[in-house]
Write a protein that holds these residues in place. Structure first.
Motif, PDB file in Angstrom:
ATOM      1  N   PHE A   1      -9.674 -10.331 -15.858  1.00  0.00           N
ATOM      2  CA  PHE A   1     -11.096 -10.576 -16.122  1.00  0.00           C
ATOM      3  C   PHE A   1     -11.972  -9.535 -15.434  1.00  0.00           C
ATOM      4  O   PHE A   1     -13.144  -9.375 -15.785  1.00  0.00           O
ATOM      5  N   GLU A   2     -11.417  -8.800 -14.466  1.00  0.00           N
ATOM      6  CA  GLU A   2     -12.077  -7.647 -13.855  1.00  0.00           C
ATOM      7  C   GLU A   2     -11.064  -6.499 -13.870  1.00  0.00           C
ATOM      8  O   GLU A   2     -10.427  -6.184 -12.858  1.00  0.00           O
ATOM      9  N   PRO A   3     -10.879  -5.876 -15.040  1.00  0.00           N
ATOM     10  CA  PRO A   3      -9.787  -4.893 -15.179  1.00  0.00           C
ATOM     11  C   PRO A   3      -9.902  -3.700 -14.240  1.00  0.00           C
ATOM     12  O   PRO A   3      -8.880  -3.206 -13.768  1.00  0.00           O
ATOM     13  N   LEU A   4     -11.106  -3.249 -13.942  1.00  0.00           N
ATOM     14  CA  LEU A   4     -11.226  -2.102 -13.041  1.00  0.00           C
ATOM     15  C   LEU A   4     -10.708  -2.448 -11.649  1.00  0.00           C
ATOM     16  O   LEU A   4     -10.067  -1.618 -10.991  1.00  0.00           O
ATOM     17  N   ARG A   5     -10.959  -3.660 -11.202  1.00  0.00           N
ATOM     18  CA  ARG A   5     -10.448  -4.085  -9.891  1.00  0.00           C
ATOM     19  C   ARG A   5      -8.926  -4.188  -9.914  1.00  0.00           C
ATOM     20  O   ARG A   5      -8.251  -3.794  -8.949  1.00  0.00           O
ATOM     21  N   ALA A   6      -8.382  -4.712 -11.012  1.00  0.00           N
ATOM     22  CA  ALA A   6      -6.925  -4.810 -11.121  1.00  0.00           C
ATOM     23  C   ALA A   6      -6.277  -3.426 -11.098  1.00  0.00           C
ATOM     24  O   ALA A   6      -5.334  -3.177 -10.337  1.00  0.00           O
ATOM     25  N   PHE A   7      -6.788  -2.514 -11.914  1.00  0.00           N
ATOM     26  CA  PHE A   7      -6.194  -1.175 -11.974  1.00  0.00           C
ATOM     27  C   PHE A   7      -6.308  -0.466 -10.623  1.00  0.00           C
ATOM     28  O   PHE A   7      -5.390   0.252 -10.203  1.00  0.00           O
ATOM     29  N   ALA A   8      -7.421  -0.656  -9.927  1.00  0.00           N
ATOM     30  CA  ALA A   8      -7.582  -0.036  -8.618  1.00  0.00           C
ATOM     31  C   ALA A   8      -6.536  -0.558  -7.630  1.00  0.00           C
ATOM     32  O   ALA A   8      -5.972   0.210  -6.841  1.00  0.00           O
ATOM     33  N   SER A   9      -6.268  -1.853  -7.679  1.00  0.00           N
ATOM     34  CA  SER A   9      -5.274  -2.414  -6.756  1.00  0.00           C
ATOM     35  C   SER A   9      -3.879  -1.909  -7.094  1.00  0.00           C
ATOM     36  O   SER A   9      -3.061  -1.678  -6.195  1.00  0.00           O
ATOM     37  N   TRP A  10      -3.591  -1.713  -8.374  1.00  0.00           N
ATOM     38  CA  TRP A  10      -2.272  -1.223  -8.756  1.00  0.00           C
ATOM     39  C   TRP A  10      -2.081   0.224  -8.321  1.00  0.00           C
ATOM     40  O   TRP A  10      -1.005   0.601  -7.856  1.00  0.00           O
ATOM     41  N   LEU A  11      -3.121   1.028  -8.476  1.00  0.00           N
ATOM     42  CA  LEU A  11      -3.029   2.410  -8.010  1.00  0.00           C
ATOM     43  C   LEU A  11      -2.901   2.476  -6.496  1.00  0.00           C
ATOM     44  O   LEU A  11      -2.222   3.358  -5.966  1.00  0.00           O
ATOM     45  N   ASP A  12      -3.519   1.543  -5.791  1.00  0.00           N
ATOM     46  CA  ASP A  12      -3.375   1.490  -4.341  1.00  0.00           C
ATOM     47  C   ASP A  12      -1.915   1.255  -3.943  1.00  0.00           C
ATOM     48  O   ASP A  12      -1.460   1.759  -2.915  1.00  0.00           O
ATOM     49  N   SER A  13      -1.186   0.511  -4.757  1.00  0.00           N
ATOM     50  CA  SER A  13       0.216   0.216  -4.444  1.00  0.00           C
ATOM     51  C   SER A  13       1.131   1.420  -4.644  1.00  0.00           C
ATOM     52  O   SER A  13       2.233   1.446  -4.090  1.00  0.00           O
ATOM     53  N   LEU A  14       0.705   2.385  -5.434  1.00  0.00           N
ATOM     54  CA  LEU A  14       1.572   3.513  -5.756  1.00  0.00           C
ATOM     55  C   LEU A  14       1.641   4.516  -4.610  1.00  0.00           C
ATOM     56  O   LEU A  14       0.628   4.859  -4.002  1.00  0.00           O
ATOM     57  N   ARG A  15       2.831   5.011  -4.363  1.00  0.00           N
ATOM     58  CA  ARG A  15       2.988   6.138  -3.445  1.00  0.00           C
ATOM     59  C   ARG A  15       2.439   7.386  -4.116  1.00  0.00           C
ATOM     60  O   ARG A  15       2.282   7.439  -5.344  1.00  0.00           O
ATOM     61  N   PRO A  16       2.120   8.438  -3.355  1.00  0.00           N
ATOM     62  CA  PRO A  16       1.735   9.699  -3.984  1.00  0.00           C
ATOM     63  C   PRO A  16       2.822  10.174  -4.954  1.00  0.00           C
ATOM     64  O   PRO A  16       4.004  10.206  -4.615  1.00  0.00           O
ATOM     65  N   GLY A  17       2.414  10.486  -6.158  1.00  0.00           N
ATOM     66  CA  GLY A  17       3.354  10.887  -7.203  1.00  0.00           C
ATOM     67  C   GLY A  17       3.869   9.740  -8.028  1.00  0.00           C
ATOM     68  O   GLY A  17       4.572   9.959  -9.025  1.00  0.00           O
ATOM     69  N   GLY A  18       3.552   8.489  -7.648  1.00  0.00           N
ATOM     70  CA  GLY A  18       4.031   7.322  -8.376  1.00  0.00           C
ATOM     71  C   GLY A  18       3.351   7.149  -9.724  1.00  0.00           C
ATOM     72  O   GLY A  18       2.299   7.740 -10.003  1.00  0.00           O
TER      73      GLY A  18
ATOM     74  N   HIS B   1       0.826  -1.203   0.000  1.00  0.00           N
ATOM     75  CA  HIS B   1       0.000   0.000   0.000  1.00  0.00           C
ATOM     76  C   HIS B   1       0.867   1.263   0.000  1.00  0.00           C
ATOM     77  O   HIS B   1       1.669   1.492   0.914  1.00  0.00           O
ATOM     78  N   GLU B   2       0.724   2.055  -1.077  1.00  0.00           N
ATOM     79  CA  GLU B   2       1.410   3.337  -1.255  1.00  0.00           C
ATOM     80  C   GLU B   2       2.916   3.231  -1.060  1.00  0.00           C
ATOM     81  O   GLU B   2       3.558   4.156  -0.558  1.00  0.00           O
ATOM     82  N   ARG B   3       3.501   2.127  -1.513  1.00  0.00           N
ATOM     83  CA  ARG B   3       4.947   1.942  -1.381  1.00  0.00           C
ATOM     84  C   ARG B   3       5.683   2.051  -2.717  1.00  0.00           C
ATOM     85  O   ARG B   3       6.864   2.420  -2.748  1.00  0.00           O
ATOM     86  N   ALA B   4       5.029   1.710  -3.809  1.00  0.00           N
ATOM     87  CA  ALA B   4       5.733   1.582  -5.090  1.00  0.00           C
ATOM     88  C   ALA B   4       5.917   2.935  -5.772  1.00  0.00           C
ATOM     89  O   ALA B   4       4.993   3.743  -5.848  1.00  0.00           O
ATOM     90  N   ASP B   5       7.112   3.147  -6.284  1.00  0.00           N
ATOM     91  CA  ASP B   5       7.367   4.327  -7.113  1.00  0.00           C
ATOM     92  C   ASP B   5       6.713   4.172  -8.482  1.00  0.00           C
ATOM     93  O   ASP B   5       6.273   5.156  -9.073  1.00  0.00           O
ATOM     94  N   PHE B   6       6.680   2.943  -8.985  1.00  0.00           N
ATOM     95  CA  PHE B   6       6.010   2.696 -10.259  1.00  0.00           C
ATOM     96  C   PHE B   6       5.420   1.294 -10.270  1.00  0.00           C
ATOM     97  O   PHE B   6       5.891   0.393  -9.575  1.00  0.00           O
ATOM     98  N   VAL B   7       4.375   1.149 -11.052  1.00  0.00           N
ATOM     99  CA  VAL B   7       3.779  -0.151 -11.353  1.00  0.00           C
ATOM    100  C   VAL B   7       3.705  -0.254 -12.872  1.00  0.00           C
ATOM    101  O   VAL B   7       3.187   0.651 -13.540  1.00  0.00           O
ATOM    102  N   TYR B   8       4.219  -1.354 -13.409  1.00  0.00           N
ATOM    103  CA  TYR B   8       4.268  -1.560 -14.860  1.00  0.00           C
ATOM    104  C   TYR B   8       3.614  -2.881 -15.214  1.00  0.00           C
ATOM    105  O   TYR B   8       3.743  -3.866 -14.474  1.00  0.00           O
ATOM    106  N   SER B   9       2.930  -2.917 -16.363  1.00  0.00           N
ATOM    107  CA  SER B   9       2.425  -4.196 -16.868  1.00  0.00           C
ATOM    108  C   SER B   9       2.181  -4.136 -18.366  1.00  0.00           C
ATOM    109  O   SER B   9       1.659  -3.142 -18.882  1.00  0.00           O
ATOM    110  N   ASN B  10       2.568  -5.196 -19.038  1.00  0.00           N
ATOM    111  CA  ASN B  10       2.109  -5.446 -20.405  1.00  0.00           C
ATOM    112  C   ASN B  10       1.091  -6.576 -20.412  1.00  0.00           C
ATOM    113  O   ASN B  10       0.565  -6.932 -21.461  1.00  0.00           O
ATOM    114  N   SER B  11       0.802  -7.135 -19.216  1.00  0.00           N
ATOM    115  CA  SER B  11      -0.081  -8.292 -19.100  1.00  0.00           C
ATOM    116  C   SER B  11      -1.447  -7.932 -18.530  1.00  0.00           C
ATOM    117  O   SER B  11      -2.198  -8.823 -18.121  1.00  0.00           O
TER     118      SER B  11
END
Length: 226
Positions: free
Chosen positions: A143-160, A128-138
């Motif tokens: 199958f629930e892309p909105l849930r996936a994207f929400a979880s990835w944004l949750d991992s980003l620190r402010p400004g990430g 939670h809010e630790r990652a400077d960046f999250v990357y994916s080509n996959s």
């Protein structure tokens, strides 16, 4: 989006069948249950474990953008990395030897360095809010892309930064039971802005089609607000 939009529908169908849902500029597969989805993903992982879709030269371009935008990077996450090449290449390209990990739904993750067996739809409180960046080509495996994207944004620190590759392989007509989600790039950008615009700002998509003709990709970018 309305509640009956296919992108808001549950990932599982009640009739025990696999369905292809279609909407404005996208296709999305729906599965009988989670076990079916997971089995398809694991079989595809094992079948393609030695096939590397993204070249190192593309990761170097992405890493250069991350460094120019953020400066020092300490932690990054790459989702759906299969053989683990992407996280290794990011770590090599970024100065200061940052920690970069990958996720993979298959149990093959245990054999790949710096890879966590994890379903990328799920939010991990340890990130939670630790990652400077999250990357994916996959992301097209979601199958629930909105849930996936929400979880990835949750991992980003402010400004990430959230970085999503978009190639011809990511468009709607290329979606299949393994690559569950396909969408036009402009439609993806509008989707991200509409769903997550309150917490992240869209940046201009990176056009690496000329710089890397062997992997002609754009990269859709969102920056989490501080």
């Amino acid at each position: 989006m309305t509640s009956n939009d296919p992108l808001r529908q549950p990932g599982f169908a009640s009739d025990g069948e696999i369905h292809r849902l279609q909407g404005d500029g996208f296709s999305l597969f729906q599965y009988p249950d989670y076990d079916t989805y997971r089995a398809i993903q694991q079989e595809g992982n094992r079948r393609k474990i030695d096939w590397q879709f993204v070249p190192q030269s593309h990761i170097a371009l992405c890493a250069g953008f991350v460094e120019r935008t953020l400066g020092q990077v300490r932690f990054g996450i790459c989702h759906g990395t299969r053989s683990g090449a992407e996280q290794r290449w990011f770590a090599e390209a970024l100065p200061g030897q940052p920690r970069v990990i990958g996720t993979e739904i298959s149990d093959t993750a245990k054999d790949i360095p710096d890879t966590v067996q994890w379903d990328f739809h799920d939010t991990n409180p340890d990130w939670h809010e630790r990652a400077d960046f999250v990357y994916s080509n996959s992301w097209d495996h979601a199958f629930e892309p909105l849930r996936a994207f929400a979880s990835w944004l949750d991992s980003l620190r402010p400004g990430g930064l959230l970085l999503l590759d978009h190639t011809e392989g990511h468009i709607a007509r290329k979606a299949n039971q393994l690559d569950a989600f396909g969408i036009k790039r402009g439609r993806l950008q509008r989707l991200l802005r509409a769903e997550f615009g309150e917490i992240a700002d869209p940046m201009e998509a990176l056009d690496f089609t000329q710089a890397n003709p062997d992997y002609p990709a754009h990269v859709v970018v969102m920056r989490k607000r501080g």
